[in-house]
Design a protein around this motif. Structure first.
Motif, mmCIF file in Angstrom:
data_model
loop_
_atom_site.group_PDB
_atom_site.id
_atom_site.type_symbol
_atom_site.label_atom_id
_atom_site.label_comp_id
_atom_site.label_asym_id
_atom_site.label_seq_id
_atom_site.Cartn_x
_atom_site.Cartn_y
_atom_site.Cartn_z
ATOM 1 N N ASN A 2 -2.347 2.676 -1.770
ATOM 2 C CA ASN A 2 -3.186 2.056 -2.493
ATOM 3 C C ASN A 2 -3.431 0.213 -2.150
ATOM 4 N N VAL A 3 -2.914 -0.038 -1.366
ATOM 5 C CA VAL A 3 -3.042 -1.657 -0.897
ATOM 6 C C VAL A 3 -2.850 -2.204 -1.589
ATOM 7 N N SER A 4 -3.967 -2.820 -2.643
ATOM 8 C CA SER A 4 -4.234 -3.241 -3.740
ATOM 9 C C SER A 4 -3.157 -2.620 -5.255
ATOM 10 N N GLU A 78 -4.632 -5.964 6.766
ATOM 11 C CA GLU A 78 -5.027 -4.002 5.252
ATOM 12 C C GLU A 78 -5.321 -5.002 4.053
ATOM 13 N N ARG A 81 -8.516 -6.161 5.058
ATOM 14 C CA ARG A 81 -9.898 -4.503 5.276
ATOM 15 C C ARG A 81 -10.216 -3.561 3.802
ATOM 16 N N GLU A 82 -8.679 -3.771 3.157
ATOM 17 C CA GLU A 82 -9.362 -3.197 2.065
ATOM 18 C C GLU A 82 -10.899 -3.574 1.042
ATOM 19 N N ASP A 84 -12.989 -5.545 2.238
ATOM 20 C CA ASP A 84 -13.718 -5.298 3.604
ATOM 21 C C ASP A 84 -14.229 -7.476 3.769
#
Length: 262
Positions: A2-4, A78, A81-82, A84
């Motif tokens: 989970n990048v966020s 990243e 990209r997560e 968008d």
């Protein structure tokens, strides 16, 4: 992954286009609290903490990955990209200016414009290049930090902030430095102050604004002018603000310059 969660991502605003704010060494996303709200009506604003800072997931800190600024640029990509993100505006303070440049080169199309606040492509003097510090000065600074994190923070933060007539600003930066994990701070400081991104500047094709304070012991006017000269077509604005953190000391001036650019 989970990048966020890893980077403690926070999203505000409602615009179609995104604006991503990246903080400098020893800081976190809170350093943008006087600037970011001004753009919520026009942009979807994205705030985050570099791994090792603020509310990021410290367990994800990898000394190998973050042994160069490239690892932080990969995280930024990243995040993009997560979420968008495409053609976003990137706003980077201090070392994050170079992190944003690296991300823009690795992921064309992620950013449509770059705002670099107090950037430096290299802090150490090299021949005719004046970064502001000798190699010995940087080594002494890093050795002081490694030996006494709290003492280094208490001494350096007010000097970096400047604006001695407003001691509360220096105190805030001191507290921010002190909250950082000492081992991570030592590692990130060495990566930051020994980095050399001069060759990356000429590769930038994204429209770029350089915001330079009129007095800054970390990134002098000469350094800001160098960054602007090397990035094709970029624009330089010299702020009346002093110190290295105009996002805290002179947010209205930063906001005005950004609005004129974006």
């Amino acid at each position: 992954m989970n990048v966020s969660a890893r980077n403690n991502v926070r999203i505000n605003g409602s615009g179609e286009k995104a604006m991503v704010f990246a903080h400098g060494f020893g800081c976190d996303q809170n350093m943008w609290r006087f600037v970011e709200p001004a753009f919520r009506n026009s942009f979807r604003t994205v705030l985050f903490d570099h791994v090792g800072a603020g509310g990021s997931d410290l367990s994800k800190y990898d000394p190998v990955k973050y042994g160069s600024l490239s690892g932080y640029a990969d995280d930024l990509i990243e995040i993009g990209r997560e979420l968008d993100l495409k053609d976003a505006v990137f706003v980077g303070h201090s070392v994050s200016a170079m992190i944003g440049i690296l991300a823009s080169l690795k992921a064309p199309g992620l950013f449509s414009s770059l705002v670099l606040v107090g950037p430096s492509a290299r802090y150490i003097d090299d021949g005719d290049y004046r970064g502001g510090f000798s190699a010995n000065q940087i080594e002494e600074l890093l050795e002081f930090l490694e030996a006494n994190h709290m003492g280094w923070s208490a001494q350096m933060a007010p000097a970096i902030m400047g604006n001695a007539d407003r001691p509360e600003l220096g105190e805030e930066l001191t507290n921010s430095f002190c909250r950082t994990d000492p081992d991570i701070a030592k590692h990130f400081a060495r990566v930051t102050f020994t980095s050399d991104n001069r060759d990356d500047l000429a590769k930038v094709t994204t429209p770029t604004l350089v915001l330079q304070c009129s007095e800054d012991i970390i990134a002098s006017t000469e350094v800001g002018e160098y960054v602007q000269r090397r990035i094709p077509g970029s624009k330089l604005v010299i702020l009346n603000a002093t110190g290295h953190c105009p996002n805290l000391s002179a947010p209205d001036e930063v906001i005005a310059a950004m609005r004129a650019f974006v």
